[in-house]
Design an enzyme around this catalytic site. Structure first.
Site, PDB file in Angstrom:
ATOM      1  N   LYS A 178       0.817  -1.218   0.000  1.00 14.22           N
ATOM      2  CA  LYS A 178       0.000   0.000   0.000  1.00 14.22           C
ATOM      3  C   LYS A 178       0.846   1.261   0.000  1.00 14.22           C
ATOM      4  O   LYS A 178       0.507   2.240  -0.619  1.00 14.22           O
ATOM      5  CB  LYS A 178      -0.854   0.014   1.265  1.00 14.22           C
ATOM      6  CG  LYS A 178      -2.218  -0.564   1.061  1.00 14.22           C
ATOM      7  CD  LYS A 178      -3.156   0.009   2.121  1.00 14.22           C
ATOM      8  CE  LYS A 178      -4.383  -0.822   2.227  1.00 14.22           C
ATOM      9  NZ  LYS A 178      -4.255  -2.038   3.025  1.00 14.22           N
ATOM     10  N   ARG A 179       1.943   1.193   0.721  1.00 15.45           N
ATOM     11  CA  ARG A 179       2.747   2.405   0.878  1.00 15.45           C
ATOM     12  C   ARG A 179       3.328   2.875  -0.451  1.00 15.45           C
ATOM     13  O   ARG A 179       3.639   4.034  -0.624  1.00 15.45           O
ATOM     14  CB  ARG A 179       3.885   2.156   1.871  1.00 15.45           C
ATOM     15  CG  ARG A 179       3.472   2.410   3.311  1.00 15.45           C
ATOM     16  CD  ARG A 179       4.544   1.959   4.259  1.00 15.45           C
ATOM     17  NE  ARG A 179       4.644   0.509   4.291  1.00 15.45           N
ATOM     18  CZ  ARG A 179       5.687  -0.185   3.869  1.00 15.45           C
ATOM     19  NH1 ARG A 179       6.743   0.424   3.399  1.00 15.45           N
ATOM     20  NH2 ARG A 179       5.694  -1.496   3.935  1.00 15.45           N
TER      21      ARG A 179
END
Ligand code: GLU
Length: 479
Positions: A246-247
């Site tokens: 996600k990052r």
């Protein structure tokens, strides 16, 4: 060979991840390729990580991608009895045991092991409790778990369908918890019990589950069941080869849907992230994937997520759509971008037909075609062609407007415009640039767009002349 049965077993801990969709796709393809069954199982036994709406999101996205599952989904939280019985069976066989160790004791143990730089392991403290000790603990209602009594040495070896022979040293494995103190099974127990119960023939899942597989194989042995075949899929990586997360970018399938990627493109793209056809073929629709898919062509090394490639696939599939289909797909994007007058289907069709060659994803479309719905903002300095003076550009625009104004709307077909404007260019020095550049810019207000005659044909006579005059007048105003 008995029936091929695969399953997709997501935990509903958030929105469906693009990697999850790939796992689902490969399971689906493998089942379909063999005329088998593809099942869905919701692994919701970790009650602390449940996210509301996640199950629906998984189901919606599978449907969107065209991956239909057979039977009703199996929901683990509704099958607690099955797991409890299975765990008790192992306790009775002395292959599992009750453990009353408190979280405090386990924490202390961990700290001591860490201080001694030992691997952190459960030390088997409750392995040899006597029957009366266990009975007393249960009678006192002391919280307890059921642990798997793993053999403490030796190796587990199995043949992974992707990675070949894989070997694990048992000394590195812990006495895994099978039933938690909340009465729910752990992933390991539930997964094995269900894969057996659902008659799964092939477990195809992400590489991160590889270390769990020896535990699962030992559980199959403990129950006296035949283990399914295993295939572990390569990791998905960012371009810098870190694990896709996600990052570092979009990972939820939803994000791609809202950005206007077509399911055909996303599915084709993820097909090739971890599998190769052994040929140069890149474009695959589902039926063709089903025909060609095989576990032998799954790659061992990580697959890099290349966003440009996804855009390329999307462009390919958008261009294969009919204009009618594109209009239907595009409308919601236009409306949500604030373009309101999109009811005139015939007009929308002409506009979209012009952009079909260029469009990469649906969410780009409003920006690309806005000027067909309201007059563009004109930057006067961008109007002149090369060394042309702004006043010359303005003059030309006026003349084009007068010239085109002499025709009727009926003469505004692209063919008529081409013939007429060719004559106009010839009468004005013969070079296209000084005529067509300012014309194109006056109509679109964009540094790149379809040609001026194509735009004029769609805008029609009145609007074309109005825009030409307007751009010309802006130059005069500033001089
Ligand atoms: N629930 C696990 C997951 O979320 C399933 C792993 C498996 O396929 O065994 O990926």
């Amino acid at each position: 060979m008995s029936e091929i049965r695969t399953r997709f077993a997501p935990s509903p801990t958030g929105k469906l991840h693009i990697g999850g969709l790939r796992t689902a796709l490969y399971n689906w393809l493998y089942a379909k390729n063999h005329g088998g069954k593809f099942l869905l199982r919701i692994e919701d036994t970790d009650r602390t990580r449940l996210v509301e709406g996640a199950v629906q999101n998984i189901i919606d996205n599978l449907r969107w991608a065209g991956l239909s599952y057979d039977n009703e989904p199996v929901i683990q939280s509704q099958r607690q009895d099955l797991y409890r019985q299975a765990a008790e069976e192992l306790v009775n066989k002395k292959l599992a045991y009750r453990c009353f160790c408190t979280p405090q004791r386990l924490e202390q143990l961990r700290q001591i092991q860490q201080a001694k730089k030992l691997p952190t392991h459960y030390d088997g403290h409750c392995r040899n409790l006597s029957a009366p000790e266990v009975a007393a603990g249960l009678a006192d209602q002391r919280p307890s778990v059921i642990r798997f009594a793993l053999p403490q040495h030796g190796t587990v070896t199995f043949t992974d369908q992707v990675r070949g022979e894989v070997r694990f040293n048992l000394a590195t494995l812990d006495d895994q918890i099978l039933m938690k103190s909340d009465g729910f099974p752990t992933y390991h127990l539930a997964s094995v019990v269900d894969d057996h119960d659902m008659k799964i023939s092939h477990v195809i899942r992400g590489e991160e589950w590889l270390p769990s597989t020896p535990k699962h194989i030992l559980l199959y042995q403990a129950f006296g069941w035949t283990a399914p075949h295993f295939a572990h899929l390569p990791l998905l990586l960012n371009p810098d080869r870190s694990k896709l997360s996600k990052r570092t970018g979009d990972v939820a399938v939803d994000e791609y849907r809202t950005a206007g990627y077509l399911p055909e493109a996303v599915v084709n793209f993820i097909l090739l992230m971890g599998w190769n056809p052994g040929t140069d073929q890149e474009l695959f629709r589902l039926p063709e994937m089903v025909q060609q898919f095989s576990l032998e062509h799954i790659n061992k090394s990580g697959a890099v997520f290349n966003r440009d490639k996804l855009d390329w696939f999307n462009g390919q599939y958008l261009r294969q759509k009919s204009v009618d289909e594109l209009v239907t797909l595009a409308r919601p994007y236009l409306l949500s971008a604030g373009i309101k007058n999109v009811d005139d289907t015939a007009y929308l069709q002409q506009v979209i037909a012009l952009e079909q060659k260029r469009i990469g994803k649906l969410s780009d479309l409003p920006g690309l075609i806005e000027y067909f719905f309201s007059p563009p903002k004109i930057d006067v300095s961008a109007l002149p062609w090369r060394k042309q003076k702004p006043s010359e550009a303005a003059q030309i625009l006026r003349e084009i407007s007068q010239f085109l104004g002499n025709f009727t709307q009926k003469d505004f077909t692209i063919q008529d415009l081409e013939t007429n404007m060719k004559a106009f260019v010839r009468d004005h020095g013969g070079a296209n640039g000084p005529v067509l550049w300012p014309m194109r810019y006056a109509l679109s207000g964009r540094p790149a767009s379809p040609g001026p005659l194509e735009i004029a044909a769609v805008l029609g006579r009145q609007e074309t002349c109005r825009r030409l005059e307007r751009a010309a007048s802006l130059v005069i105003d500033q001089s």
